[in-house]
Design an enzyme around this catalytic site. Structure first.
Site, PDB file in Angstrom:
ATOM      1  N   ASP A  89     -15.765 -12.248  -3.420  1.00 39.08           N
ATOM      2  CA  ASP A  89     -16.909 -12.092  -4.326  1.00 39.08           C
ATOM      3  C   ASP A  89     -17.915 -13.229  -4.156  1.00 39.08           C
ATOM      4  O   ASP A  89     -18.484 -13.727  -5.124  1.00 39.08           O
ATOM      5  CB  ASP A  89     -16.438 -12.018  -5.791  1.00 39.08           C
ATOM      6  CG  ASP A  89     -15.560 -10.815  -6.048  1.00 39.08           C
ATOM      7  OD1 ASP A  89     -15.779  -9.797  -5.369  1.00 39.08           O
ATOM      8  OD2 ASP A  89     -14.664 -10.896  -6.891  1.00 39.08           O
ATOM      9  N   LYS A 140     -20.568 -12.101   0.618  1.00 38.31           N
ATOM     10  CA  LYS A 140     -20.445 -11.941   2.068  1.00 38.31           C
ATOM     11  C   LYS A 140     -21.206 -10.716   2.566  1.00 38.31           C
ATOM     12  O   LYS A 140     -21.835 -10.750   3.620  1.00 38.31           O
ATOM     13  CB  LYS A 140     -18.970 -11.810   2.464  1.00 38.31           C
ATOM     14  CG  LYS A 140     -18.140 -13.057   2.223  1.00 38.31           C
ATOM     15  CD  LYS A 140     -16.739 -12.926   2.801  1.00 38.31           C
ATOM     16  CE  LYS A 140     -15.925 -11.844   2.115  1.00 38.31           C
ATOM     17  NZ  LYS A 140     -15.652 -12.104   0.685  1.00 38.31           N
ATOM     18  N   ASN A 142     -10.957  -3.432  -2.013  1.00 42.68           N
ATOM     19  CA  ASN A 142     -11.033  -4.117  -3.303  1.00 42.68           C
ATOM     20  C   ASN A 142     -12.399  -3.887  -3.941  1.00 42.68           C
ATOM     21  O   ASN A 142     -12.973  -2.815  -3.833  1.00 42.68           O
ATOM     22  CB  ASN A 142     -10.731  -5.609  -3.135  1.00 42.68           C
ATOM     23  CG  ASN A 142      -9.252  -5.911  -3.290  1.00 42.68           C
ATOM     24  OD1 ASN A 142      -8.534  -5.228  -4.017  1.00 42.68           O
ATOM     25  ND2 ASN A 142      -8.780  -6.931  -2.611  1.00 42.68           N
ATOM     26  N   GLY A 155     -15.334  -4.712  -3.149  1.00 43.07           N
ATOM     27  CA  GLY A 155     -16.325  -4.223  -2.207  1.00 43.07           C
ATOM     28  C   GLY A 155     -17.546  -5.118  -2.104  1.00 43.07           C
ATOM     29  O   GLY A 155     -17.729  -6.051  -2.869  1.00 43.07           O
ATOM     30  N   HIS A 156     -18.378  -4.807  -1.113  1.00 42.11           N
ATOM     31  CA  HIS A 156     -19.627  -5.524  -0.887  1.00 42.11           C
ATOM     32  C   HIS A 156     -20.776  -4.670  -1.423  1.00 42.11           C
ATOM     33  O   HIS A 156     -20.915  -3.509  -1.050  1.00 42.11           O
ATOM     34  CB  HIS A 156     -19.844  -5.769   0.610  1.00 42.11           C
ATOM     35  CG  HIS A 156     -18.818  -6.669   1.217  1.00 42.11           C
ATOM     36  ND1 HIS A 156     -18.588  -6.741   2.571  1.00 42.11           N
ATOM     37  CD2 HIS A 156     -17.961  -7.543   0.648  1.00 42.11           C
ATOM     38  CE1 HIS A 156     -17.636  -7.620   2.806  1.00 42.11           C
ATOM     39  NE2 HIS A 156     -17.232  -8.110   1.663  1.00 42.11           N
ATOM     40  N   ARG A 186       6.913  -3.319   9.868  1.00 39.86           N
ATOM     41  CA  ARG A 186       6.837  -2.231  10.853  1.00 39.86           C
ATOM     42  C   ARG A 186       7.347  -0.897  10.298  1.00 39.86           C
ATOM     43  O   ARG A 186       7.970  -0.114  10.993  1.00 39.86           O
ATOM     44  CB  ARG A 186       7.582  -2.603  12.144  1.00 39.86           C
ATOM     45  CG  ARG A 186       6.953  -3.769  12.889  1.00 39.86           C
ATOM     46  CD  ARG A 186       7.711  -4.089  14.176  1.00 39.86           C
ATOM     47  NE  ARG A 186       7.004  -5.080  14.970  1.00 39.86           N
ATOM     48  CZ  ARG A 186       7.110  -6.403  14.814  1.00 39.86           C
ATOM     49  NH1 ARG A 186       7.919  -6.886  13.869  1.00 39.86           N
ATOM     50  NH2 ARG A 186       6.439  -7.238  15.580  1.00 39.86           N
ATOM     51  N   GLN A 225     -11.567 -10.440   2.732  1.00 44.20           N
ATOM     52  CA  GLN A 225     -10.905 -11.302   1.755  1.00 44.20           C
ATOM     53  C   GLN A 225     -11.356 -12.750   1.907  1.00 44.20           C
ATOM     54  O   GLN A 225     -11.669 -13.204   3.000  1.00 44.20           O
ATOM     55  CB  GLN A 225      -9.390 -11.256   1.967  1.00 44.20           C
ATOM     56  CG  GLN A 225      -8.787  -9.896   1.676  1.00 44.20           C
ATOM     57  CD  GLN A 225      -7.329  -9.846   2.040  1.00 44.20           C
ATOM     58  OE1 GLN A 225      -6.923 -10.448   3.016  1.00 44.20           O
ATOM     59  NE2 GLN A 225      -6.543  -9.118   1.280  1.00 44.20           N
TER      60      GLN A 225
END
Length: 231
Positions: free
Chosen positions: A13, A16, A38, A40-41, A143, A222
């Site tokens: 937050d 970015k 998450n 988001g931008h 995996r 992140q």
């Protein structure tokens, strides 16, 4: 050849997405390399605001290629909603957005596991978003996860096997799974939407792009403090 990396130094937050949108005119490829859907931008483009949760922030630059890379965990249902909102802007997304075959899928049962684990911790809970991001990364490291490329080969069999493993864990916690069928319905609609896009071997794509002199911006999702090692 030029590769620059943009990564938050705190919890996220930090703006970015806005920085990436400003920088993208100087690059030919914008590659999202980690994180899940998450907060988001948030970008403002032509007077309208858009929230990008999984899609790289260069998507509104008409001549840029955007890559959802192998380090990303992707929820098809949330991806579908994000894409449909972006499509209203009139942009041709399918020709400018590629998805790594090695990006891991957030399954419906990952969401339930996320909620289950949080509930089991009581006062020590982390406070996750409940979107299944943590359990998906757990499966990636062990995996046991499903990847985007698995959609192309015996997917139903692979999905059912992964689902069965998760249900065994949820049953051990006596966690209510009645919501699963509704979540699955939305999720499989998202898988259909996902298949409309080009799946690539992102590691080869990026390596070839660097060899041919392309300028690449690697976009982190992140902040450093959410990193697996330092968070």
């Amino acid at each position: 050849m030029k590769v620059d990396v943009l990564l938050g130094l705190q919890w996220g937050d930090e703006g970015k997405g806005k920085i990436v949108d400003v920088l993208t005119p100087d690059y030919e490829i914008v590659a999202r390399f980690q994180g899940g859907p998450n907060a988001g931008h948030t970008l403002e483009f032509e007077g309208k605001k858009y929230v990008l949760r999984s899609v790289p922030s260069g998507i509104f630059q008409g001549n840029k290629l955007n890559v959802i890379g192998n380090g990303v965990v992707l929820d098809p249902a949330l991806f579908k909603g994000e894409i449909e909102a972006l499509e209203k802007s009139g942009h041709d997304l399918k020709s400018r957005l590629y998805i790594s075959k090695k990006a891991h899928l957030i399954l419906p049962t990952h969401r339930l596991l996320d909620a289950c684990y949080e509930a089991s911790k009581g006062d020590s809970k982390i406070g996750t978003t409940g979107k299944g991001i943590g359990p998906t990364y757990t499966d990636k490291v062990s995996r046991n996860g499903l990847r985007v490329g698995d959609i192309l080969h015996n997917f139903e069999e692979k999905y059912n096997a992964a689902k069965a493993k998760h249900l065994r864990i949820l049953n051990q916690y006596n966690y209510d799974t009645n919501a699963l069928s509704d979540i699955e319905k939305e999720w499989f609609e998202g898988v259909k939407k996902l298949k409309e896009f080009t799946f690539i071997d992102s590691e080869h794509f990026i390596n070839n792009a660097t060899k041919s002199g392309k300028k690449i911006l690697a976009e982190g999702a992140q902040g450093t403090m959410l990193d697996i090692d330092f968070g």
